[in-house]
Design a protein around this motif. Structure first.
Motif, PDB file in Angstrom:
ATOM      1  N   ASP A  51       9.184 -32.139 -64.171  1.00 33.95           N
ATOM      2  CA  ASP A  51       8.961 -30.731 -63.860  1.00 33.95           C
ATOM      3  C   ASP A  51       7.975 -30.599 -62.704  1.00 33.95           C
ATOM      4  O   ASP A  51       7.473 -31.592 -62.155  1.00 33.95           O
ATOM      5  N   ALA A  52       7.679 -29.364 -62.324  1.00 34.61           N
ATOM      6  CA  ALA A  52       6.889 -29.097 -61.121  1.00 34.61           C
ATOM      7  C   ALA A  52       5.481 -29.670 -61.198  1.00 34.61           C
ATOM      8  O   ALA A  52       4.862 -29.958 -60.172  1.00 34.61           O
ATOM      9  N   GLY A  53       4.941 -29.845 -62.410  1.00 33.47           N
ATOM     10  CA  GLY A  53       3.590 -30.358 -62.564  1.00 33.47           C
ATOM     11  C   GLY A  53       3.497 -31.851 -62.779  1.00 33.47           C
ATOM     12  O   GLY A  53       2.396 -32.402 -62.815  1.00 33.47           O
ATOM     13  N   GLY A  54       4.631 -32.535 -62.964  1.00 31.24           N
ATOM     14  CA  GLY A  54       4.620 -33.973 -63.209  1.00 31.24           C
ATOM     15  C   GLY A  54       4.847 -34.365 -64.643  1.00 31.24           C
ATOM     16  O   GLY A  54       4.761 -35.553 -64.983  1.00 31.24           O
ATOM     17  N   PHE A  55       5.142 -33.406 -65.539  1.00 38.42           N
ATOM     18  CA  PHE A  55       5.530 -33.736 -66.905  1.00 38.42           C
ATOM     19  C   PHE A  55       6.944 -34.307 -66.865  1.00 38.42           C
ATOM     20  O   PHE A  55       7.841 -33.745 -66.228  1.00 38.42           O
ATOM     21  N   VAL A  56       7.155 -35.427 -67.572  1.00 38.49           N
ATOM     22  CA  VAL A  56       8.429 -36.145 -67.517  1.00 38.49           C
ATOM     23  C   VAL A  56       9.009 -36.276 -68.918  1.00 38.49           C
ATOM     24  O   VAL A  56       8.302 -36.675 -69.853  1.00 38.49           O
ATOM     25  N   SER A  57      10.283 -35.967 -69.057  1.00 44.96           N
ATOM     26  CA  SER A  57      11.031 -36.276 -70.271  1.00 44.96           C
ATOM     27  C   SER A  57      11.956 -37.438 -69.939  1.00 44.96           C
ATOM     28  O   SER A  57      12.769 -37.351 -69.016  1.00 44.96           O
ATOM     29  N   LEU A  58      11.809 -38.543 -70.678  1.00 42.45           N
ATOM     30  CA  LEU A  58      12.483 -39.795 -70.342  1.00 42.45           C
ATOM     31  C   LEU A  58      13.186 -40.346 -71.573  1.00 42.45           C
ATOM     32  O   LEU A  58      12.553 -40.503 -72.632  1.00 42.45           O
ATOM     33  N   ASP A  59      14.490 -40.623 -71.464  1.00 40.86           N
ATOM     34  CA  ASP A  59      15.178 -41.298 -72.556  1.00 40.86           C
ATOM     35  C   ASP A  59      14.471 -42.610 -72.871  1.00 40.86           C
ATOM     36  O   ASP A  59      14.203 -43.407 -71.966  1.00 40.86           O
ATOM     37  N   SER A  60      14.162 -42.840 -74.125  1.00 45.98           N
ATOM     38  CA  SER A  60      13.454 -44.056 -74.509  1.00 45.98           C
ATOM     39  C   SER A  60      14.337 -45.275 -74.302  1.00 45.98           C
ATOM     40  O   SER A  60      15.448 -45.335 -74.839  1.00 45.98           O
ATOM     41  N   PRO A  61      13.866 -46.264 -73.541  1.00 48.69           N
ATOM     42  CA  PRO A  61      14.642 -47.501 -73.419  1.00 48.69           C
ATOM     43  C   PRO A  61      14.688 -48.310 -74.713  1.00 48.69           C
ATOM     44  O   PRO A  61      15.574 -49.153 -74.877  1.00 48.69           O
ATOM     45  N   LEU A  62      13.741 -48.045 -75.637  1.00 45.57           N
ATOM     46  CA  LEU A  62      13.609 -48.860 -76.848  1.00 45.57           C
ATOM     47  C   LEU A  62      14.244 -48.246 -78.089  1.00 45.57           C
ATOM     48  O   LEU A  62      14.659 -48.964 -78.992  1.00 45.57           O
ATOM     49  N   ARG A  63      14.243 -46.926 -78.181  1.00 42.65           N
ATOM     50  CA  ARG A  63      14.704 -46.260 -79.396  1.00 42.65           C
ATOM     51  C   ARG A  63      15.770 -45.237 -79.032  1.00 42.65           C
ATOM     52  O   ARG A  63      15.479 -44.205 -78.440  1.00 42.65           O
ATOM     53  N   SER A  64      16.998 -45.513 -79.381  1.00 46.07           N
ATOM     54  CA  SER A  64      18.101 -44.628 -79.045  1.00 46.07           C
ATOM     55  C   SER A  64      17.877 -43.227 -79.615  1.00 46.07           C
ATOM     56  O   SER A  64      17.521 -43.073 -80.789  1.00 46.07           O
ATOM     57  N   GLY A  65      18.049 -42.223 -78.783  1.00 44.51           N
ATOM     58  CA  GLY A  65      17.896 -40.835 -79.205  1.00 44.51           C
ATOM     59  C   GLY A  65      16.501 -40.280 -79.045  1.00 44.51           C
ATOM     60  O   GLY A  65      16.307 -39.065 -79.103  1.00 44.51           O
ATOM     61  N   ALA A  66      15.502 -41.141 -78.843  1.00 45.86           N
ATOM     62  CA  ALA A  66      14.120 -40.679 -78.680  1.00 45.86           C
ATOM     63  C   ALA A  66      13.843 -40.362 -77.212  1.00 45.86           C
ATOM     64  O   ALA A  66      14.496 -40.886 -76.311  1.00 45.86           O
ATOM     65  N   LYS A  67      12.864 -39.504 -76.984  1.00 42.57           N
ATOM     66  CA  LYS A  67      12.417 -39.151 -75.640  1.00 42.57           C
ATOM     67  C   LYS A  67      10.959 -39.552 -75.478  1.00 42.57           C
ATOM     68  O   LYS A  67      10.128 -39.272 -76.350  1.00 42.57           O
ATOM     69  N   VAL A  68      10.634 -40.201 -74.359  1.00 43.59           N
ATOM     70  CA  VAL A  68       9.247 -40.491 -74.035  1.00 43.59           C
ATOM     71  C   VAL A  68       8.642 -39.261 -73.379  1.00 43.59           C
ATOM     72  O   VAL A  68       9.168 -38.754 -72.387  1.00 43.59           O
TER      73      VAL A  68
END
Length: 491
Positions: free
Chosen positions: A95-112
């Motif tokens: 987002d504009a401020g640098g907050f990131v939603s990232l698919d977890s590489p380790l846990r399927s379905g989770a977001k970092v």
């Protein structure tokens, strides 16, 4: 609570907000290219903080395409098993401020729940609903010509065999003495299986290192020995700037993470003076927790942490606290009951829980300076919505009835202060929060003090400033029932 009157309030808010060098607002394009990463995740039984039923660690390279997609190639450790090759892909959003939603590489379905900074991407899966707790760190990879040039001040957190029985936190320097060799150094830390967790010092001699032009290397500190604080071989990644080292073990059951920042020279408490994104992973007798957040340090021996926690037994919650710190000349020092190293030309820090007062706590945290943001016209800084009393950094929720300070540019044509009852229009300026007019106390070109309408409900609120007939960009912030902040100086 001491009352602040007139300009005293405005002056206090200004002093608690660092002056940035401006860049533009952020989007997916800012997160692009090849990074090295390490992701450690502890799966628990949901009851016992010391019961890790599913420890996983993933390390390797991850490439962001600048359009919301990523691919990775690396090695996966699971439980006590040997590392196996793993590749994958996922989505991300900045987002504009640098907050990131990232698919977890380790846990399927989770977001970092991650944050983007120039030196690193850091985060933790705070919003996942399972009983896992993690830390994700990624650093930009060099395109070539990488040179390992210390000293680096490092922190580590380890769970040998994916269990709590021998978990340990350590602090140590790394510095080359000659090609392939490291200077002798001391390791300060503690381990659950050594002296009941009481901090100890280990002397290391004969350690070696490797480093390729692509920033991929390693260190070797003798053979693995769980009776020592630090031993064995660790993969080591060097950032493109040369300011950060990141790594850990690739041996079977080697669930750990090492993070280091290039040491400073002539540092004092005043050196730590910026706003940082941060994240961490902690295990203590009462809980396991992961967190993402932001830290504001203003060079005065105090810092403010705003954290989004996910903790065993407590669920997900927001926490903001003030900690005392003290730094030595090389940037190392303490933050309350933890050891810390501020470095990377002041752009990053790393810390670990090592204290005789808290021998049961094992924690690592890492942070990198937030990008400075700017825009044209009537611009509301996406990181510039703060509690007017505490000036807690971005991510700290706003609350109904709270006074907040808004920072930006072009917000008003001149300074003007209102008396109660506060108006919804002041000097041609108005502010809407979730579409409702907000009472205004003070307006200026760079700062507005405003009261959050009591009708504001969460989980988020969208804020827009209108100066005359021109609207600012919309900024969305979290909302909580309360967001305490107390004025302490009588002006």
């Amino acid at each position: 609570m001491t009352k602040l009157t007139g300009w005293g309030w405005v002056i206090l808010a200004g002093l608690l907000s660092a002056t940035p060098s401006f860049a533009q607002i952020l989007n997916n394009q800012n997160l692009s290219g090849r990074y090295y990463f390490r992701h450690i995740s502890l799966g628990t039984d949901g009851v016992n903080p010391g019961s890790f039923t599913d420890a996983r660690t993933l390390m390797g390279s991850i490439t962001f395409d600048g359009s919301g997609g990523f691919t990775y190639i690396g090695q996966l450790l699971s439980g006590t098993n040997a590392a196996v090759s793993q590749t994958g892909s996922g989505k991300y959003a900045v987002d504009a401020g640098g907050f990131v939603s990232l698919d977890s590489p380790l846990r399927s379905g989770a977001k970092v729940n991650a944050r983007f900074a120039n030196e690193a991407v850091v985060g933790s899966s705070t919003e996942s609903t399972d009983n896992t707790y993690d830390l994700f760190v990624a650093i930009p990879a060099p395109s070539g010509g990488a040179v390992f040039a210390g000293p680096y001040n490092c922190m580590s957190l380890e769970f040998p065999g994916g269990a709590a029985a021998n978990m340990r936190s350590t602090q140590f320097p790394l510095n080359q003495s000659a090609a392939g060799n490291l200077h002798d150094f001391s390791v300060y830390g503690h381990a659950a299986g050594i002296a009941l967790g009481v901090p100890l010092t280990q002397q290391v001699t004969g350690a070696t290192y490797t480093m390729g032009a692509d920033g991929l290397g390693g260190i070797t500190v003798g053979t693995v020995n769980n009776a020592q604080l630090l031993s064995g071989t660790r993969t080591l990644y060097l950032s493109a700037s040369g300011n950060i080292v990141l790594g850990g073990s690739a041996a079977a059951g080697g669930h750990d993470i090492v993070i280091g920042v290039k040491a400073l020279s002539g540092a004092t408490n005043a050196t730590w003076n910026a706003t940082f994104w941060g994240a961490g992973l902690r295990v203590d007798p009462g809980a396991v927790s992961g967190y993402s957040g932001a830290l504001a340090a203003r060079g005065q021996g105090k810092l403010t942490w705003t954290k989004r926690f996910k903790a065993l037994g407590a669920g997900v919650f927001d926490y903001t606290g003030v900690n005392s710190y003290s730094l030595g000349a090389d940037g190392t020092g303490t933050v309350d009951l933890t050891q810390v190293a501020v470095g990377a030309a002041g752009n990053a820090f790393a810390g670990a829980a090592i204290s005789s007062t808290d021998p049961g706590a094992y924690e690592i945290y890492f942070g990198a300076q937030t990008p400075a943001l700017a825009g044209t016209g009537v611009f509301l800084n996406p990181l510039g919505v703060v509690n007017a009393a505490s000036s807690a950094p971005a991510g700290n929720p706003i609350s109904p009835g709270e006074f907040v300070t808004l920072y930006g540019t072009g917000l008003a044509k001149s300074n003007q202060t209102a008396a109660p009852p506060y108006p919804a229009l002041l000097n041609g300026v108005s502010v809407s929060i979730n579409g409702k007019p907000a009472p205004l106390y003070f307006v200026s070109a760079s700062q507005i003090n405003v009261l959050v309408p009591f009708a504001t409900v969460g989980p988020t609120a969208t804020i827009v400033v209108q100066n005359g007939s021109v609207n600012s960009n919309a900024v969305t912030v979290p909302v909580a029932a309360t967001s305490p902040g107390v004025y302490t100086l009588d002006q």
